[in-house]
Design a protein around this motif. Structure first.
Motif, PDB file in Angstrom:
ATOM      1  N   LEU A 163      42.303  -5.498  81.255  1.00 52.16           N
ATOM      2  CA  LEU A 163      43.398  -6.613  80.056  1.00 52.16           C
ATOM      3  C   LEU A 163      44.778  -5.790  80.068  1.00 52.16           C
ATOM      4  CD1 LEU A 163      43.863  -8.659  77.977  1.00 52.16           C
ATOM      5  CD2 LEU A 163      43.324  -7.863  76.415  1.00 52.16           C
ATOM      6  N   TRP A 181      48.430  -7.837  82.411  1.00 54.56           N
ATOM      7  CA  TRP A 181      49.586  -7.590  82.050  1.00 54.56           C
ATOM      8  C   TRP A 181      50.547  -7.140  82.857  1.00 54.56           C
ATOM      9  CZ3 TRP A 181      50.594 -10.865  78.883  1.00 54.56           C
ATOM     10  CH2 TRP A 181      49.283 -11.125  77.625  1.00 54.56           C
ATOM     11  N   ARG A 196      32.255 -17.704  64.444  1.00 53.97           N
ATOM     12  CA  ARG A 196      32.256 -18.018  65.991  1.00 53.97           C
ATOM     13  C   ARG A 196      34.018 -19.114  65.653  1.00 53.97           C
ATOM     14  NH1 ARG A 196      29.379 -18.853  70.315  1.00 53.97           N
ATOM     15  NH2 ARG A 196      30.433 -20.468  71.160  1.00 53.97           N
ATOM     16  N   VAL A 197      34.189 -19.303  64.619  1.00 54.48           N
ATOM     17  CA  VAL A 197      35.185 -20.238  64.448  1.00 54.48           C
ATOM     18  C   VAL A 197      36.881 -18.908  63.917  1.00 54.48           C
ATOM     19  CG1 VAL A 197      36.656 -21.615  62.811  1.00 54.48           C
ATOM     20  CG2 VAL A 197      34.731 -22.330  63.722  1.00 54.48           C
ATOM     21  N   ALA A 210      37.493 -17.295  66.921  1.00 56.35           N
ATOM     22  CA  ALA A 210      38.631 -18.085  67.677  1.00 56.35           C
ATOM     23  C   ALA A 210      39.623 -17.846  67.307  1.00 56.35           C
ATOM     24  CB  ALA A 210      37.715 -19.402  67.935  1.00 56.35           C
ATOM     25  N   VAL A 215      41.543 -15.341  68.421  1.00 62.44           N
ATOM     26  CA  VAL A 215      41.933 -15.228  70.059  1.00 62.44           C
ATOM     27  C   VAL A 215      43.646 -15.716  69.759  1.00 62.44           C
ATOM     28  CG1 VAL A 215      41.537 -15.595  71.827  1.00 62.44           C
ATOM     29  CG2 VAL A 215      39.672 -14.688  70.281  1.00 62.44           C
ATOM     30  N   ILE A 216      43.696 -16.447  69.352  1.00 65.54           N
ATOM     31  CA  ILE A 216      44.632 -17.228  69.777  1.00 65.54           C
ATOM     32  C   ILE A 216      45.657 -17.235  68.339  1.00 65.54           C
ATOM     33  CG2 ILE A 216      44.245 -19.493  68.672  1.00 65.54           C
ATOM     34  CD1 ILE A 216      45.436 -20.121  72.054  1.00 65.54           C
ATOM     35  N   ILE A 265      45.318 -10.286  70.652  1.00 67.45           N
ATOM     36  CA  ILE A 265      45.573 -10.068  72.597  1.00 67.45           C
ATOM     37  C   ILE A 265      46.414 -10.763  72.902  1.00 67.45           C
ATOM     38  CG2 ILE A 265      44.164 -11.160  74.227  1.00 67.45           C
ATOM     39  CD1 ILE A 265      41.585 -11.136  71.796  1.00 67.45           C
ATOM     40  N   ILE A 266      47.075 -12.142  72.483  1.00 72.28           N
ATOM     41  CA  ILE A 266      48.228 -12.439  73.558  1.00 72.28           C
ATOM     42  C   ILE A 266      49.260 -12.103  72.545  1.00 72.28           C
ATOM     43  CG2 ILE A 266      49.063 -14.423  74.605  1.00 72.28           C
ATOM     44  CD1 ILE A 266      45.938 -14.836  75.582  1.00 72.28           C
ATOM     45  N   ARG A 313      55.269 -14.982  70.342  1.00 77.01           N
ATOM     46  CA  ARG A 313      55.657 -15.395  71.390  1.00 77.01           C
ATOM     47  C   ARG A 313      55.838 -15.388  72.674  1.00 77.01           C
ATOM     48  NH1 ARG A 313      60.193 -10.651  71.213  1.00 77.01           N
ATOM     49  NH2 ARG A 313      59.957 -11.616  69.387  1.00 77.01           N
ATOM     50  N   PHE A 314      54.529 -15.264  73.102  1.00 74.94           N
ATOM     51  CA  PHE A 314      54.507 -15.859  74.610  1.00 74.94           C
ATOM     52  C   PHE A 314      54.046 -16.744  74.649  1.00 74.94           C
ATOM     53  CE2 PHE A 314      53.371 -11.056  77.181  1.00 74.94           C
ATOM     54  CZ  PHE A 314      54.828 -10.558  76.813  1.00 74.94           C
ATOM     55  N   PRO A 319      53.717 -21.035  75.306  1.00 75.95           N
ATOM     56  CA  PRO A 319      54.446 -22.123  75.747  1.00 75.95           C
ATOM     57  C   PRO A 319      54.597 -23.171  75.065  1.00 75.95           C
ATOM     58  CG  PRO A 319      52.054 -22.238  76.941  1.00 75.95           C
ATOM     59  CD  PRO A 319      51.893 -20.796  75.831  1.00 75.95           C
ATOM     60  N   PHE A 320      55.461 -23.986  75.386  1.00 78.72           N
ATOM     61  CA  PHE A 320      55.485 -25.391  75.572  1.00 78.72           C
ATOM     62  C   PHE A 320      56.534 -25.831  73.567  1.00 78.72           C
ATOM     63  CE2 PHE A 320      51.364 -25.968  77.179  1.00 78.72           C
ATOM     64  CZ  PHE A 320      52.242 -26.794  78.964  1.00 78.72           C
ATOM     65  N   ILE A 342      55.340 -23.653  70.876  1.00 82.10           N
ATOM     66  CA  ILE A 342      53.225 -23.574  70.328  1.00 82.10           C
ATOM     67  C   ILE A 342      54.641 -22.136  69.938  1.00 82.10           C
ATOM     68  CG2 ILE A 342      51.669 -23.060  69.830  1.00 82.10           C
ATOM     69  CD1 ILE A 342      51.122 -24.451  72.749  1.00 82.10           C
ATOM     70  N   ALA A 368      39.272 -22.212  72.282  1.00 82.23           N
ATOM     71  CA  ALA A 368      40.260 -21.428  71.976  1.00 82.23           C
ATOM     72  C   ALA A 368      40.260 -20.146  72.746  1.00 82.23           C
ATOM     73  CB  ALA A 368      40.214 -20.848  71.047  1.00 82.23           C
ATOM     74  N   PHE A 389      38.929 -13.221  82.122  1.00 80.40           N
ATOM     75  CA  PHE A 389      40.088 -12.758  83.330  1.00 80.40           C
ATOM     76  C   PHE A 389      40.403 -13.042  84.842  1.00 80.40           C
ATOM     77  CE2 PHE A 389      40.762  -8.691  80.254  1.00 80.40           C
ATOM     78  CZ  PHE A 389      40.795  -9.493  78.764  1.00 80.40           C
TER      79      PHE A 389
END
Lengths: 255, 282
Positions: free
Chosen positions: A37, A41, A172-173, A176, A179-180, A185-186, A189-190, A192-193, A195, B45, B202
């Motif tokens: 990871l 980056w 699971r939900v 998920a 993650v986002i 993890i990300i 501010r990274f 796009p669009f 979001i 996700a 990845f």
């Protein structure tokens, strides 16, 4: 407080009852995820794209996210408390159920902090990671993140009671969403669009991504802290109310 | 008396599993639909986060956003096939072993292999990711102007098969520990499968060789989507050749089968006693 301390200690010991050898796969996986990871980056950011964070900031963000992962997105045993028989154990003891869950969860963090986080700290200089917070507000943001994490977890636990013990589905939900939406993890501010502009106001953004952003100096400290406090004030009463309502719905026969 | 295994019998067993899956969907529609949606959200996700990053940065390590989309489509198809055929913990075999449920399979008059291969088939509640994966693959293939020939399709199927064999063989290999330590290793297959899920999405392009090579050998996450996707795009990485994932899958499967058999021998002489009289697990 002593009883909570003992609960936490029991929880820490429980993790290593079978010997620390059985925790090794988790440690290996964490290292094997962290290193690629970091290089991912590095590859992305060295390509020259203009973003609001520098490479050293991003490396620190990712590194810290990995070593504090349990605290940045709290997960108590509560989601599986009906299927795993946790319920019976908690209600059989003469002190607060939620207090026990907090103590048990916090105690459970200790083995991984000792076996993974502390040893990996020594790798930080080799990986170009700077472990000095850009603002002391990090030390306020982290407890707020942990506190909110518990509130969010209790709400998910109440949902698992509501939908009759589908704990794996909730897991699971939640996984998920984390993650986002949490930015661990990300960084949010990274995204796009445009979001990112909308996403930074949702409650999950006040979890892991907030203290991490403050630590690396990549966010408006005041705004982040206000959002964290606001979400704590909203979600804790909601979690306590939902838990109070859910208790009568619990049905468990072990796993 | 164990049933004779014929193709017809195997298809019959798939039919029984499919029927049971349909009954669950019809009997408990609300929860079955919730499970379907949860599976879809969980996968999308994970793959969308990598894709969004590639869009934001205009690609990753020499792969364009469309190529990353193609790789994510492959990954979604793999997740789809996994759920489609593995809905009964038959791939998370350490759970069955660790919970002492292997005995439940021993009393059936059907060989263990056939049961494990067919019991998790869930075409009604488990197909959503596979379908979405195909749709994403079509979109990516159109955007990348890939010429889809019969040979390319056969290659796609071969890569999917090799990836599945690698995932299952590794899960069975590490699950052998559950024969010896049923409590401690009950969830070890989850570590091997779900624990590496994010890592398998990845794109390794542009990373140094000391990161890429271990991820194609010791911990084969690069073979879960990145390597096959680049082969299908006509650019097999590191000069390893398109047949590398197939070769890796065969070697790993043979090795895992030998180790698993050894564990089974230990298990049938010792057994497992995980349940307390009032139902909870030890």
């Amino acid at each position: 407080m002593y009883k909570y301390y003992v609960t936490a200690r029991m929880s820490a010991q429980e993790q290593t009852n079978g010997g620390i050898l059985y925790s090794l796969p988790t440690v290996i996986l964490k290292i094997c995820t962290l290193i690629p990871l970091l290089f991912l980056w590095k590859t992305i950011m060295n390509a020259g794209a203009k973003v609001e964070m520098s490479l050293p900031q991003m490396m620190t963000y990712t590194f810290l996210s990995s070593i504090l992962s349990d605290m940045l997105v709290v997960k108590t045993p509560a989601t599986g408390w009906l299927s795993e028989g946790v319920l019976l154990r908690l209600y059989g003891r003469p002190f607060s159920v939620l207090g026990q869950l907090v103590a048990q969860t916090a105690g459970g963090w200790v083995p991984m902090l000792l076996m993974y986080s502390v040893p990996v700290l020594f790798l930080a200089p080799l990986l170009g990671v700077r472990l000095i917070p850009a603002s002391p507000a990090f030390f306020l943001s982290l407890p707020l993140c942990v506190s909110l994490g518990f509130a969010v977890d209790f709400l998910f636990a109440c949902l698992s009671i509501r939908i009759r013990n589908f704990s794996w589905l909730i897991d699971r939900v939640r996984g998920a969403i984390v993650v986002i939406l949490s930015g661990t993890i990300i960084p949010i501010r990274f995204l796009p669009f445009g979001i990112a502009t909308v996403m930074k106001y949702q409650p999950f953004a006040a979890l892991g991504g907030s203290p991490l952003s403050i630590f690396v100096g990549a966010g408006d400290v005041r705004e982040i802290l206000i959002l964290q406090i606001a979400w704590n004030l909203v979600l804790w009463p909601a979690a306590l109310f939902a838990f109070h309502k859910s208790q009568e719905r619990m049905v468990s026969y072990g796993g | 008396m164990v049933d004779k295994l014929t193709i017809r019998r195997i298809l019959g067993l798939y039919g029984i599993a499919a029927k049971m899956d349909l009954f669950w969907l019809l009997r408990d529609t609300k929860y079955a639909l919730a499970a379907i949606i949860a599976d879809l959200i969980a996968n999308l996700a994970t793959v969308s986060s990598v894709f969004l990053i590639s869009v934001r940065f205009g690609g990753i390590g020499g792969m364009s956003p469309d190529e990353v989309l193609f790789m994510m489509a492959y990954s979604t198809m793999i997740t789809g096939i996994f759920i489609l055929f593995g809905a009964a913990n038959n791939f998370h075999i350490s759970r069955i072993i660790g919970r002492g449920q292997l005995e439940h399979l021993f009393i059936q008059p059907i060989p263990l292999k056939a049961q494990l291969a067919t019991m998790g088939f869930a075409p009604f509640t488990g197909a959503i990711n596979f379908v979405v994966g195909i749709a994403l693959l079509v979109v990516a293939a159109i955007r990348l102007r890939i010429r889809v020939t019969p040979l390319w399709t056969i290659l796609l199927v071969a890569f999917l098969l090799a990836t599945m064999v690698t995932i299952i063989a590794r899960a069975y290999l590490v699950s052998t520990l559950a024969f010896y330590a049923p409590v401690a290793a009950e969830e070890i297959s989850t570590k091997a499968i779900e624990g590496t899920w994010l890592l398998s999405t990845f794109p390794l392009s542009g990373m140094p060789a000391f990161v890429q090579i271990p991820l194609l050998t010791i911990l084969p996450e690069g073979l879960m989507a990145w390597f096959p996707a680049l082969c299908l795009l006509g650019r097999p990485p590191l000069g390893l050749g398109s047949c590398y994932p197939m070769l890796y899958a065969i070697i790993l499967a043979v090795f895992a089968a030998a180790i698993f058999r050894k564990g089974m021998k230990y298990y049938v002489t010792r057994g497992s006693n995980r349940y307390l009289p009032y139902g909870f697990r030890r």
